[in-house]
Design a protein around this motif. Structure first.
Motif, PDB file in Angstrom:
ATOM      1  N   GLU A 294       0.812  -1.222   0.000  1.00 11.79           N
ATOM      2  CA  GLU A 294       0.000   0.000   0.000  1.00 11.79           C
ATOM      3  C   GLU A 294       0.844   1.270   0.000  1.00 11.79           C
ATOM      4  N   VAL A 295       2.152   1.156   0.280  1.00 12.00           N
ATOM      5  CA  VAL A 295       3.033   2.328   0.376  1.00 12.00           C
ATOM      6  C   VAL A 295       3.673   2.608  -0.979  1.00 12.00           C
ATOM      7  N   ARG A 296       3.658   3.867  -1.394  1.00 12.24           N
ATOM      8  CA  ARG A 296       4.295   4.257  -2.648  1.00 12.24           C
ATOM      9  C   ARG A 296       5.261   5.416  -2.388  1.00 12.24           C
ATOM     10  N   HIS A 297       6.416   5.350  -3.016  1.00  5.69           N
ATOM     11  CA  HIS A 297       7.423   6.411  -2.879  1.00  5.69           C
ATOM     12  C   HIS A 297       7.449   7.340  -4.087  1.00  5.69           C
ATOM     13  N   GLY A 298       6.861   6.916  -5.201  1.00  8.69           N
ATOM     14  CA  GLY A 298       6.890   7.759  -6.398  1.00  8.69           C
ATOM     15  C   GLY A 298       8.266   7.777  -7.033  1.00  8.69           C
ATOM     16  N   VAL A 299       8.686   8.961  -7.485  1.00  6.12           N
ATOM     17  CA  VAL A 299       9.981   9.113  -8.157  1.00  6.12           C
ATOM     18  C   VAL A 299      11.008   9.651  -7.175  1.00  6.12           C
ATOM     19  N   THR A 300      12.145   8.961  -7.072  1.00  7.32           N
ATOM     20  CA  THR A 300      13.273   9.415  -6.265  1.00  7.32           C
ATOM     21  C   THR A 300      14.405   9.805  -7.208  1.00  7.32           C
ATOM     22  N   ARG A 301      15.014  10.948  -6.963  1.00 10.84           N
ATOM     23  CA  ARG A 301      16.127  11.417  -7.794  1.00 10.84           C
ATOM     24  C   ARG A 301      17.413  11.447  -6.968  1.00 10.84           C
ATOM     25  N   ILE A 302      18.498  10.961  -7.566  1.00 13.33           N
ATOM     26  CA  ILE A 302      19.804  11.060  -6.919  1.00 13.33           C
ATOM     27  C   ILE A 302      20.621  12.148  -7.617  1.00 13.33           C
ATOM     28  N   ALA A 303      21.658  12.596  -6.944  1.00 12.88           N
ATOM     29  CA  ALA A 303      22.460  13.710  -7.448  1.00 12.88           C
ATOM     30  C   ALA A 303      23.204  13.343  -8.721  1.00 12.88           C
ATOM     31  N   ALA A 304      23.415  14.345  -9.552  1.00 14.49           N
ATOM     32  CA  ALA A 304      24.294  14.224 -10.722  1.00 14.49           C
ATOM     33  C   ALA A 304      25.324  15.341 -10.597  1.00 14.49           C
ATOM     34  N   SER A 305      26.592  15.001 -10.447  1.00 15.38           N
ATOM     35  CA  SER A 305      27.616  16.007 -10.152  1.00 15.38           C
ATOM     36  C   SER A 305      28.762  15.922 -11.154  1.00 15.38           C
ATOM     37  N   LEU A 306      29.282  17.062 -11.524  1.00 11.12           N
ATOM     38  CA  LEU A 306      30.363  17.131 -12.499  1.00 11.12           C
ATOM     39  C   LEU A 306      31.679  16.681 -11.871  1.00 11.12           C
ATOM     40  N   VAL A 307      32.389  15.790 -12.569  1.00  8.75           N
ATOM     41  CA  VAL A 307      33.705  15.330 -12.137  1.00  8.75           C
ATOM     42  C   VAL A 307      34.718  15.816 -13.178  1.00  8.75           C
ATOM     43  N   VAL A 308      35.559  16.766 -12.782  1.00 10.86           N
ATOM     44  CA  VAL A 308      36.509  17.380 -13.714  1.00 10.86           C
ATOM     45  C   VAL A 308      37.805  16.574 -13.744  1.00 10.86           C
ATOM     46  N   ARG A 309      38.171  16.151 -14.948  1.00 14.70           N
ATOM     47  CA  ARG A 309      39.447  15.443 -15.122  1.00 14.70           C
ATOM     48  C   ARG A 309      40.263  16.146 -16.214  1.00 14.70           C
ATOM     49  N   ASP A 310      40.611  15.436 -17.281  1.00 11.58           N
ATOM     50  CA  ASP A 310      41.604  15.977 -18.218  1.00 11.58           C
ATOM     51  C   ASP A 310      41.106  16.210 -19.631  1.00 11.58           C
ATOM     52  N   SER A 311      39.838  15.958 -19.930  1.00 12.16           N
ATOM     53  CA  SER A 311      39.404  15.978 -21.330  1.00 12.16           C
ATOM     54  C   SER A 311      38.785  17.303 -21.765  1.00 12.16           C
ATOM     55  N   VAL A 312      38.858  18.330 -20.904  1.00 16.08           N
ATOM     56  CA  VAL A 312      38.359  19.667 -21.254  1.00 16.08           C
ATOM     57  C   VAL A 312      39.477  20.671 -21.046  1.00 16.08           C
ATOM     58  N   ARG A 313      39.696  21.499 -22.062  1.00 15.66           N
ATOM     59  CA  ARG A 313      40.715  22.539 -21.968  1.00 15.66           C
ATOM     60  C   ARG A 313      40.045  23.880 -21.694  1.00 15.66           C
ATOM     61  N   ASP A 314      40.660  24.674 -20.824  1.00 18.48           N
ATOM     62  CA  ASP A 314      40.169  26.020 -20.566  1.00 18.48           C
ATOM     63  C   ASP A 314      40.686  26.925 -21.676  1.00 18.48           C
ATOM     64  N   ARG A 315      39.835  27.226 -22.624  1.00 19.82           N
ATOM     65  CA  ARG A 315      40.240  27.989 -23.799  1.00 19.82           C
ATOM     66  C   ARG A 315      40.450  29.470 -23.479  1.00 19.82           C
ATOM     67  N   ARG A 316      40.057  29.910 -22.297  1.00 19.17           N
ATOM     68  CA  ARG A 316      40.254  31.310 -21.944  1.00 19.17           C
ATOM     69  C   ARG A 316      41.694  31.612 -21.583  1.00 19.17           C
ATOM     70  N   LEU A 317      42.428  30.593 -21.138  1.00 18.82           N
ATOM     71  CA  LEU A 317      43.766  30.825 -20.603  1.00 18.82           C
ATOM     72  C   LEU A 317      44.762  31.162 -21.691  1.00 18.82           C
ATOM     73  N   SER A 318      44.633  30.495 -22.835  1.00 23.66           N
ATOM     74  CA  SER A 318      45.596  30.710 -23.904  1.00 23.66           C
ATOM     75  C   SER A 318      45.046  30.135 -25.187  1.00 23.66           C
ATOM     76  N   THR A 319      45.370  30.782 -26.279  1.00 26.48           N
ATOM     77  CA  THR A 319      45.022  30.229 -27.602  1.00 26.48           C
ATOM     78  C   THR A 319      46.212  29.520 -28.205  1.00 26.48           C
ATOM     79  N   ARG A 320      47.307  29.470 -27.481  1.00 24.92           N
ATOM     80  CA  ARG A 320      48.515  28.826 -27.991  1.00 24.92           C
ATOM     81  C   ARG A 320      48.275  27.336 -28.225  1.00 24.92           C
ATOM     82  N   ASP A 321      48.733  26.870 -29.352  1.00 27.08           N
ATOM     83  CA  ASP A 321      48.708  25.446 -29.698  1.00 27.08           C
ATOM     84  C   ASP A 321      47.284  24.921 -29.909  1.00 27.08           C
ATOM     85  N   ILE A 322      46.335  25.833 -30.212  1.00 23.14           N
ATOM     86  CA  ILE A 322      44.995  25.395 -30.582  1.00 23.14           C
ATOM     87  C   ILE A 322      44.811  25.623 -32.068  1.00 23.14           C
TER      88      ILE A 322
END
Length: 361
Positions: free
Chosen positions: A315-343
């Motif tokens: 008889e008990v219903r919980h409906g929809v439960t959502r868990i967190a989605a969080s960004l994990v920053v590693r090495d596959s994104v370059r900050d293009r603001r820092l320098s245009t060198r070698d792009i």
């Protein structure tokens, strides 16, 4: 001829007791004098009798087993989920059996029959394919079913998903914040809930930054490495290339990394890539993949708790439960603001030239 297995009646006959007394003793629902109990124990050992645990559980009104249905187990996201489910249900006295559907409609429907046949008391259910309403209409018959990761529209069972919109928006915001302006989105089948929600988050981030988000920058197919490879080849054949790609699955992203590397495209120097899921493979590829984490183990643990609650308290219903989605920053994104060198300019990317042939002696 195969020797017939001893029955509980054989044990009773050898011990000189009634079948009912032996059954209740073995199920620990009766206390007998030590001498009588010893007779039963001796008879069990002498005959090599083994109790049919499934039949014993069914006689108590349930199988004390739940099922987990996933599209595949080679995908580390689903294997991490399965491990967490097994640990959770084991702690509550249940067993787990696994069904692998390979996203085949008839196999998915067949696993629902496990409940009808009392093989399981309930199912945790994951599908990664669009439904033609067959699954929706069938699954609505069952209370003890919990949907994980992906929705089946029109169903009212308890469900456990991640915050897809927020996760995708945060990933896209991060790309925009690090100087990317031409961002492509590579994702799964357009009718899936996760695909719709992640695309919504992608578009919201563009709207917030007043950036265009044309449909030509969005690619739909399957959540597979093969699609990642195929769409990377398609993108590289375009006259204008993206600054970055947000893939709605790590498996898509990893396939793209392979194909980009094969064509001489450097990640992140020439093109940034973000995934979604944070599977165990994300840290094993080169470069290590920046991605959105949805905790597969947490999905499994919460889903298992929800299902066992549904079994114990229909008889008990919980409906929809959502868990967190969080960004994990590693090495596959370059900050293009820092320098245009070698792009390299976006239109200048091309496959690496073949190495010159070695001198023949």
């Amino acid at each position: 001829m195969k020797k017939k297995s001893p029955t509980i009646q054989d044990v009773a006959d050898r011990a000189g007791l009634s079948k009912a007394a032996v059954s209740r003793y073995l199920n620990k629902s009766i206390r007998l004098p030590e001498e009588t109990g010893q007779k039963i124990d001796d008879a069990v050992r002498a005959l090599g009798y083994r109790r049919n645990s499934i039949a014993r559980r069914l006689s108590k009104g349930g199988s004390e087993t739940i099922g987990l249905v996933v599209p595949e187990i080679s995908n580390t996201f689903f294997s991490e989920m399965a491990e967490a489910v097994e640990q959770t249900v084991s702690e509550r006295g249940y067993n787990l059996i696994l069904g692998i559907s390979r996203n085949h409609p008839d196999k998915e429907l067949g696993f629902l029959r496990w409940i009808d046949d009392s093989i399981v008391d309930g199912l945790l259910f994951v599908t990664n394919r669009p439904d033609n309403r067959r699954l929706q209409l069938d699954i609505r018959r069952y209370r003890a079913v919990v949907l994980l990761d992906e929705d089946i529209p029109g169903t009212t069972q308890d469900k456990v998903f991640c915050h897809n919109i927020e996760g995708a928006r945060d990933a896209t915001r991060y790309l925009i914040r690090t100087g990317h302006r031409r961002i492509f989105h590579v994702t799964g089948p357009s009718s899936l809930m996760s695909v719709k929600e992640r695309l919504e988050g992608f578009r919201l981030a563009h709207q917030e930054a007043a950036l265009p988000c044309p449909d030509t920058h969005i690619f739909h197919h399957d959540y597979t490495q093969q699609f990642g490879r195929e769409v990377a080849r398609k993108i590289l054949s375009s006259p204008i290339l993206p600054d970055a790609i947000f893939a709605a699955s790590d498996y898509i992203a990893i396939g793209m990394l392979e194909e980009l590397r094969r064509n001489g495209v450097r990640v992140p120097e020439d093109m940034s890539v973000i995934g979604f899921d944070d599977t165990s493979l994300a840290e094993l590829v080169t470069p290590k993949l920046t991605t959105v984490r949805q905790d597969a183990a947490e999905l499994g643990r919460i889903g298992a708790d929800r299902l066992l609650d549904a079994i114990a308290h229909p008889e008990v219903r919980h409906g929809v439960t959502r868990i967190a989605a969080s960004l994990v920053v590693r090495d596959s994104v370059r900050d293009r603001r820092l320098s245009t060198r070698d792009i390299r300019p976006p239109t200048a990317l091309s496959p690496s030239p073949e190495p010159p042939p070695k001198n023949q002696s």
